[in-house]
Design a protein around this motif. Sequence first.
Motif, mmCIF file in Angstrom:
data_model
loop_
_atom_site.group_PDB
_atom_site.id
_atom_site.type_symbol
_atom_site.label_atom_id
_atom_site.label_comp_id
_atom_site.label_asym_id
_atom_site.label_seq_id
_atom_site.Cartn_x
_atom_site.Cartn_y
_atom_site.Cartn_z
ATOM 1 N N TYR A 119 1.066 -13.774 23.096
ATOM 2 C CA TYR A 119 0.957 -14.900 24.003
ATOM 3 C C TYR A 119 -0.471 -15.037 24.533
ATOM 4 C CZ TYR A 119 5.962 -13.734 24.316
ATOM 5 O OH TYR A 119 7.263 -13.411 24.033
ATOM 6 N N LYS A 120 -0.842 -16.242 24.848
ATOM 7 C CA LYS A 120 -2.035 -16.474 25.647
ATOM 8 C C LYS A 120 -1.789 -15.855 27.024
ATOM 9 C CE LYS A 120 -4.801 -20.317 27.466
ATOM 10 N NZ LYS A 120 -5.103 -21.765 27.326
ATOM 11 N N GLY A 121 -2.801 -15.211 27.587
ATOM 12 C CA GLY A 121 -2.647 -14.575 28.890
ATOM 13 C C GLY A 121 -2.179 -13.138 28.836
ATOM 14 N N ILE A 139 -8.308 -9.735 28.960
ATOM 15 C CA ILE A 139 -7.251 -10.742 28.981
ATOM 16 C C ILE A 139 -7.434 -11.669 27.788
ATOM 17 C CG2 ILE A 139 -8.613 -12.213 30.552
ATOM 18 C CD1 ILE A 139 -5.937 -13.236 31.713
ATOM 19 N N TYR A 140 -6.333 -12.050 27.155
ATOM 20 C CA TYR A 140 -6.384 -12.935 25.996
ATOM 21 C C TYR A 140 -6.481 -14.394 26.456
ATOM 22 C CZ TYR A 140 -5.325 -9.363 22.489
ATOM 23 O OH TYR A 140 -5.382 -8.275 21.638
ATOM 24 N N TYR A 141 -7.613 -15.033 26.117
ATOM 25 C CA TYR A 141 -7.768 -16.459 26.400
ATOM 26 C C TYR A 141 -6.960 -17.291 25.400
ATOM 27 C CZ TYR A 141 -9.909 -21.092 26.431
ATOM 28 O OH TYR A 141 -10.102 -22.447 26.452
ATOM 29 N N ASN A 184 -0.984 -18.933 31.115
ATOM 30 C CA ASN A 184 -1.989 -19.907 30.686
ATOM 31 C C ASN A 184 -3.030 -20.144 31.774
ATOM 32 O OD1 ASN A 184 -0.558 -20.187 28.309
ATOM 33 N ND2 ASN A 184 0.400 -22.137 28.881
ATOM 34 N N LYS A 185 -2.557 -20.268 33.011
ATOM 35 C CA LYS A 185 -3.478 -20.496 34.132
ATOM 36 C C LYS A 185 -4.470 -19.344 34.274
ATOM 37 C CE LYS A 185 -0.438 -23.267 37.130
ATOM 38 N NZ LYS A 185 0.334 -23.262 38.413
#
Length: 256
Positions: A119-121, A139-141, A184-185
């Motif tokens: 997942y993103k985030g 953290i994964y952008y 996502n945020k």
Amino acid sequence: MRKKKWLQKGSAGLIAIMMVTGGAFPLSASANEDLKSKKKLSTIVSVNRELSIDEVNLLVQEYALSEGITESESLDSFYEEALVQQIEQKHNNLPSSEEDEYSVQSVTNANQAPGVSRYKGDVMYSKAWTGVNHGHSAIYYTKSTVVHAPGISSKSRAESANNKIGLKNGIQIQYVDTTQTNRNKAADYAYTNFRNKPYDKSFASNKKTTTKLNCSGLVWNAYIKTAKVDLDGNGGPGVYPSNIRDSSKTVTYAYK
């Protein structure tokens, strides 16, 4: 009978000698507290090797003011976290044969890529070696891009998750137990606001500023500022990489 020379020094000299030799004169309460404080400060410095005792003392004072607590209570907060990190670092130290190879001040000399995330985030933890294993967070952008603070000699940045930013046999990829909207945020905020920041050498007190960032401070701030998700596993003035790894809000799904 002639008195022995050390007795001729007077009561002050006698007290000093007895204190050093473990005699019958105990330390005063204030002197004993001073000694305990110095030991606590030394312990904090031992897991924050880029900080001096004077710098830690200043952080303790600032934290006491900001939290409305005594300096003694503030020092204990830093000290308790440092004790946990001492155990963490001893448990995860690299074998002596690898120490010289990885005694560096940046994880950019690491030798394994974390790879893509689900997942993103998502967040990652890896071993990172600078004399002790203090760990590293990112953290994964996107599923294939991470945002992180590599080390003292570098500014924070985004880079491919296929780059080598973790040490071998020490990478964990985790999802954060929240909504994908929150993930996502946090990821977007890190990418937009936390790149190109100078390095914060203090893990002991890295929650109060985002003008400079270290790896775990970057990840923690991304989630706390956007989703009010606290990834610090044990609270306190600082957040270390292992705190995020061990948080009840993070779940490991991949080991490298």
